[in-house]
Design a protein around this motif. Sequence first.
Motif, PDB file in Angstrom:
ATOM      1  N   GLN A  73      14.997 -19.048   6.554  1.00 27.90           N
ATOM      2  CA  GLN A  73      14.266 -18.519   5.406  1.00 27.90           C
ATOM      3  C   GLN A  73      12.800 -18.487   5.773  1.00 27.90           C
ATOM      4  N   TRP A  74      12.241 -17.308   5.763  1.00 27.71           N
ATOM      5  CA  TRP A  74      10.892 -17.058   6.275  1.00 27.71           C
ATOM      6  C   TRP A  74       9.944 -17.007   5.084  1.00 27.71           C
ATOM      7  N   GLY A  75       9.597 -18.145   4.556  1.00 27.47           N
ATOM      8  CA  GLY A  75       8.673 -18.230   3.431  1.00 27.47           C
ATOM      9  C   GLY A  75       9.331 -18.787   2.186  1.00 27.47           C
ATOM     10  N   ASP A  76       8.481 -19.277   1.283  1.00 26.08           N
ATOM     11  CA  ASP A  76       8.976 -19.769  -0.009  1.00 26.08           C
ATOM     12  C   ASP A  76       9.344 -18.581  -0.894  1.00 26.08           C
ATOM     13  N   PRO A  77      10.207 -18.783  -1.889  1.00 30.10           N
ATOM     14  CA  PRO A  77      10.502 -17.687  -2.808  1.00 30.10           C
ATOM     15  C   PRO A  77       9.233 -17.114  -3.449  1.00 30.10           C
ATOM     16  N   TYR A  78       8.317 -17.990  -3.778  1.00 33.46           N
ATOM     17  CA  TYR A  78       6.975 -17.575  -4.202  1.00 33.46           C
ATOM     18  C   TYR A  78       6.043 -18.034  -3.090  1.00 33.46           C
ATOM     19  N   ASP A  79       5.827 -17.192  -2.133  1.00 33.11           N
ATOM     20  CA  ASP A  79       5.202 -17.669  -0.905  1.00 33.11           C
ATOM     21  C   ASP A  79       3.685 -17.761  -1.056  1.00 33.11           C
ATOM     22  N   SER A  80       3.175 -18.886  -0.592  1.00 36.06           N
ATOM     23  CA  SER A  80       1.731 -19.104  -0.737  1.00 36.06           C
ATOM     24  C   SER A  80       0.995 -18.986   0.593  1.00 36.06           C
ATOM     25  N   THR A  81       1.668 -18.417   1.597  1.00 37.22           N
ATOM     26  CA  THR A  81       0.986 -18.222   2.876  1.00 37.22           C
ATOM     27  C   THR A  81      -0.206 -17.270   2.688  1.00 37.22           C
ATOM     28  N   ILE A  82      -1.321 -17.677   3.246  1.00 34.05           N
ATOM     29  CA  ILE A  82      -2.489 -16.787   3.212  1.00 34.05           C
ATOM     30  C   ILE A  82      -2.616 -16.153   4.592  1.00 34.05           C
ATOM     31  N   TYR A  83      -2.291 -14.895   4.658  1.00 36.61           N
ATOM     32  CA  TYR A  83      -2.308 -14.186   5.943  1.00 36.61           C
ATOM     33  C   TYR A  83      -3.727 -13.731   6.260  1.00 36.61           C
ATOM     34  N   ASP A  84      -4.081 -13.964   7.508  1.00 34.16           N
ATOM     35  CA  ASP A  84      -5.423 -13.589   7.955  1.00 34.16           C
ATOM     36  C   ASP A  84      -5.382 -12.158   8.490  1.00 34.16           C
ATOM     37  N   VAL A  85      -5.373 -11.219   7.579  1.00 36.62           N
ATOM     38  CA  VAL A  85      -5.360  -9.803   7.958  1.00 36.62           C
ATOM     39  C   VAL A  85      -6.623  -9.148   7.390  1.00 36.62           C
ATOM     40  N   PRO A  86      -7.038  -8.017   7.970  1.00 36.24           N
ATOM     41  CA  PRO A  86      -8.327  -7.425   7.571  1.00 36.24           C
ATOM     42  C   PRO A  86      -8.473  -7.182   6.080  1.00 36.24           C
ATOM     43  N   SER A  87      -7.407  -6.784   5.434  1.00 38.05           N
ATOM     44  CA  SER A  87      -7.536  -6.441   4.022  1.00 38.05           C
ATOM     45  C   SER A  87      -7.337  -7.628   3.088  1.00 38.05           C
ATOM     46  N   ASN A  88      -7.296  -8.808   3.650  1.00 35.59           N
ATOM     47  CA  ASN A  88      -7.092  -9.986   2.788  1.00 35.59           C
ATOM     48  C   ASN A  88      -8.283 -10.931   2.857  1.00 35.59           C
ATOM     49  N   GLU A  89      -9.428 -10.355   2.842  1.00 32.36           N
ATOM     50  CA  GLU A  89     -10.623 -11.208   2.856  1.00 32.36           C
ATOM     51  C   GLU A  89     -10.703 -12.061   1.598  1.00 32.36           C
ATOM     52  N   ARG A  90     -10.020 -11.623   0.561  1.00 29.05           N
ATOM     53  CA  ARG A  90     -10.053 -12.398  -0.700  1.00 29.05           C
ATOM     54  C   ARG A  90      -9.160 -13.639  -0.626  1.00 29.05           C
ATOM     55  N   ARG A  91      -8.432 -13.748   0.460  1.00 31.17           N
ATOM     56  CA  ARG A  91      -7.574 -14.924   0.691  1.00 31.17           C
ATOM     57  C   ARG A  91      -6.496 -15.070  -0.391  1.00 31.17           C
ATOM     58  N   TRP A  92      -5.883 -13.978  -0.742  1.00 31.08           N
ATOM     59  CA  TRP A  92      -4.764 -14.053  -1.678  1.00 31.08           C
ATOM     60  C   TRP A  92      -3.524 -14.557  -0.932  1.00 31.08           C
ATOM     61  N   LYS A  93      -2.711 -15.277  -1.660  1.00 29.29           N
ATOM     62  CA  LYS A  93      -1.446 -15.698  -1.046  1.00 29.29           C
ATOM     63  C   LYS A  93      -0.444 -14.544  -1.088  1.00 29.29           C
ATOM     64  N   LEU A  94       0.592 -14.655  -0.271  1.00 29.05           N
ATOM     65  CA  LEU A  94       1.525 -13.541  -0.110  1.00 29.05           C
ATOM     66  C   LEU A  94       2.162 -13.130  -1.432  1.00 29.05           C
ATOM     67  N   ALA A  95       2.551 -14.106  -2.245  1.00 32.77           N
ATOM     68  CA  ALA A  95       3.215 -13.755  -3.508  1.00 32.77           C
ATOM     69  C   ALA A  95       2.312 -12.859  -4.350  1.00 32.77           C
ATOM     70  N   HIS A  96       1.030 -13.140  -4.343  1.00 30.13           N
ATOM     71  CA  HIS A  96       0.110 -12.330  -5.149  1.00 30.13           C
ATOM     72  C   HIS A  96      -0.113 -10.968  -4.510  1.00 30.13           C
ATOM     73  N   ILE A  97      -0.180 -10.956  -3.204  1.00 31.54           N
ATOM     74  CA  ILE A  97      -0.305  -9.666  -2.526  1.00 31.54           C
ATOM     75  C   ILE A  97       0.912  -8.799  -2.830  1.00 31.54           C
ATOM     76  N   SER A  98       2.062  -9.437  -2.790  1.00 28.73           N
ATOM     77  CA  SER A  98       3.298  -8.714  -3.085  1.00 28.73           C
ATOM     78  C   SER A  98       3.289  -8.195  -4.518  1.00 28.73           C
ATOM     79  N   HIS A  99       2.747  -8.996  -5.431  1.00 27.75           N
ATOM     80  CA  HIS A  99       2.684  -8.594  -6.842  1.00 27.75           C
ATOM     81  C   HIS A  99       1.571  -7.589  -7.093  1.00 27.75           C
ATOM     82  N   ARG A 100       0.705  -7.415  -6.112  1.00 26.09           N
ATOM     83  CA  ARG A 100      -0.484  -6.556  -6.282  1.00 26.09           C
ATOM     84  C   ARG A 100      -1.364  -7.066  -7.426  1.00 26.09           C
ATOM     85  N   ALA A 101      -1.297  -8.320  -7.670  1.00 20.26           N
ATOM     86  CA  ALA A 101      -2.089  -8.946  -8.735  1.00 20.26           C
ATOM     87  C   ALA A 101      -2.131 -10.443  -8.462  1.00 20.26           C
TER      88      ALA A 101
END
Lengths: 472, 553
Positions: free
Chosen positions: A322-350
């Motif tokens: 299982q690659w991540g939590d169901p509500y994943d809080s990994t903060i990916y260091d990618v160019p468009s994530n300077e706001r440091r959103w966790k994956l679940a929020h990025i996925s939710h777009r909110a």
Amino acid sequence: MSRSLTGQKRRVNRRAFLRGAAGVSVALPFLESLPQRSAWAATEEPVFGLFISAVGGVVAADFFPDATGPLTQAALRASDKAVKELADHADNLLFLSGINWPADTGGSDSHVDALCMALTAKPPLPIEASSGNERMAAGPSADAFIASRLHPGRDPLALYAGRVNNGYAAQRLSFRGPGELTPVIDNPYTLYQQLVGLASPDGGTTPEGEEAAQLLLESRKSVHDLVREELTALMGNSRLSATDKQRLMQHFDGIREAEKTLSGMGDAAARGCTRAGLDVTRLEALKDYVASSSNTEQIVELHLSLVALAFACNHGRAASLQWGDPYDSTIYDVPSNERRWKLAHISHRAQSDSSVGDDALAAQAHAEIDVVRMRTLAAGLEHFKARGLEQRCFVMWTNQFADGPFHSFHDVPHIIWGSAGGYLKQGAYLDAGGVTNNQLLNTLITAAIRDTGEIVTDFGQGSPKLLDDIVA
Amino acid sequence: VEQARRWLRIGLLALPCLGAACGQVERPAGASGNPSAGSNSGGENGVAGAPSAGATGSGGDGIELAGAPIYARVIRLTNSQWERAVADILRFDAPANLSAQFQSPVVGTTDFSNNEHVLFVDGRAFADFEAGAEAAAALATGSVAALAKVHDGDDAAGFVRSVGRRAFRRPLTPEEEATYQGIFARGEELYGTGFVNGAALVVRALLQSPHFLYRSELGPGGKPLNGYEVASKLSFWLLGTTPSDALLDAAEAGELDSVDGLESRAREMLENRAAVDVLRDFHGQLLRFERFASLAKPGVPADPHLNAELEQASLLFFDRILEGGHGVREILTSQVGFVGLSLAEVYGLEPPASGLVERELGPARRGFFMQAPFLMAHANGEESSPVQRGLRLHLDVLCGKIGAPPAELPLLPPSEPGQTNRERVEQLTASCGGDCHGKYMDPLGFAFEAFDGMGRQRDDVEAAETAGSYPFVDGTQQFADAGELMQLMADGTQAHACYAKKLSSYALQRDIVAADWPLLESLTPVSQEQSLKELIVALVRDPAFRLRSEGTP
């Protein structure tokens, strides 16, 4: 049944024997996994299967190639899709669209429901709507099903990359049966410790291990010879019925099967069962592992490197990750994530666990994260390739959802690497046509247990058949 | 007693005459064998000589005696027997649970998992026994103290002789002693000089030997088993483990060659706690106690203690039957049950302070089948299930025969206004055809309609809901409710004959077939009049237990 006569289960491993009888003082943990179930004695070569589910969905438009058809390294490299990261593996890849989870929508918690269905092909068990995060799967997962067929009583290797103690919802991928989770390993160092006695860093077995294994082989041979003589003498008793003699002959044949297994053990190193390729430094650094919001990809790659070793050494025939939590809080260091959103929020777009939005930057970050994760998968597959597992296993990758904010259960992307002993097509992108994932899992299970001769068509829920399109 | 014997004969004779799916029994392929050779009761000829007029006119449908015994001369130890035997041979303080991952026998094709049909050594089992033997040897030789318990000495010959006798359940022949001393030397050759290294390999070899893995009966057909063979048979049945040194000594001294000597040892064993555990396994398999662990009642708030309490109450009930000197009659009629916090609520009793306690449940509950564990396990959630209850009684307690159910079982429709559960079930099963429901299963199940699916007593039950009849071997009998049904079964023949059959099947590790009727004829009156212990002793004394069966070609 006979519970009163068997008492509490406690496993005594074979390491103890080697210390006691062989006089070998070093620990040889890996000898515990020497094949007791004669996987190498089978007529068919054993097939190993790893099932992976990442979380959070993908950006579908930027994930797979635009059109189905043959996959080539050149075409993938030239593509602008996330899967271009897998270009080096194109010859061994099968991309699949058109696979659905068995339920149309989630219950009170689609994050949990989706994972419960990914490897079971069944809607989860019903529970009170107010506690959807506690939902459990309604059946065994495919990895557990395979393990139960090939090594009953021994769980599949169930791995987790994420915060398994996050307090809300964690492992929901591997299930022994309805409502019963398979125990998971979240720290690769733990698995490494189970495997570490196998081989020296240069790829050969340790001297102590070689000696102990050789003694074990020779002593078993002595015992087998004796038992064979005793059986032969017993079968000569004129009072035995034909049925009695058949039973003893069956026992006699069982020894032969065991000896085939023994001879197979000597080929272990040749089959990639060596410590070469392990990142021992990074593994050792995880002695005091604490899951964090930044190391998910590192943990995934280490897990994959160890599963490859485990398969090469016949340490069980099925695994899941299982690659991540169901509500994943990994903060990916990618160019468009300077706001440091966790994956679940990025996925939710909110920036919310419970509602979705249309944040464009989050969508861009999600696409970039897809690329990162495909890069991790590619690196993990390199370990399988290095151990020569392309024809002896399959690695199935999928995701919790088809996409990000909508959490769709339809057209969930699937990637399969490896031919499973020549059983599966490779080098192609196919559209399965909107079928339930039971058909895919039927096919993969059948591939994994081919040495038993069993064809499974009734796993999970849905039309009881194989997904013929992916069979070579 | 004579009447009981007569009805039993009639029942047996009537079996092949039945035409309906339920109760129709074909003569088993292996029934021509005579496992009770030497019996003074007659065998097949006895059946043929039963009064035919009574057979056709009784209405009794008899107990099922289908099956195809192998009469194996070499019977593999069960996993449980292996586990306990290893612990006793190697002087472990307790079984080390080395067999936890052994292959389990196929269930469902035989009455019990110790049946000769499901015990064999294939490649998988061989690997299990090999790994188990290696782990056991590691434990037994892992320390000086552990090894000293196995054998108090440091001579190879003495080690082979003493441990070999325990493992083979007889003295080793001189040739075998020499062979195993060779194995001892091989152990030292491979692992280095040292008693522990030789001993470890000897233990591994002994525990993989067919002379350990199989209990054998190698003497001439129709003759008594030799002392060592009957010692093993008795010990594995009643204690679930290998014979003790003392029992082997008794065998060597010829003390088991007489029926009385054998009985004496059996009586000793029945006072051993291990016998209680064996009988737990027997009753657990017979009445499917494994259901309790996973029993769930949808829509009912979960009670975390209930599942364990149901199982424990059942085990304690049958412990009391054995240890209290009771028998089948009490299984069917006892008003005593075991009650913990959860079951106290079901029974409307004051809860105990802790654990499970013995309680009088009152005249409304007679016997195990009117207690909560059986009633709850055979139910549709909170509702009763007459079909399930009747089916289990018909098959497990009365040894009736039943045909295969239809491929697609119709669902029980919702209750209509004013309709009783019985009427609802009758409406459904009337269309099933044949006698299965109308004659056998449903009347037995309806008798328990005074109890809902939670085992609680209903206060709105009408007499018409529980009354019925059943074609026992003694003849068709009417009953008003489950209490009367239990009394009829306790007073009649069929439940006792069935229990004797099941007990014999478990003890002899084979199917019980028509050729075994002399055995059942002998045991049934004992069950009717005496305790379970006496029934066991009677079985031990019977030629079917003591003598080597003729076997099949």
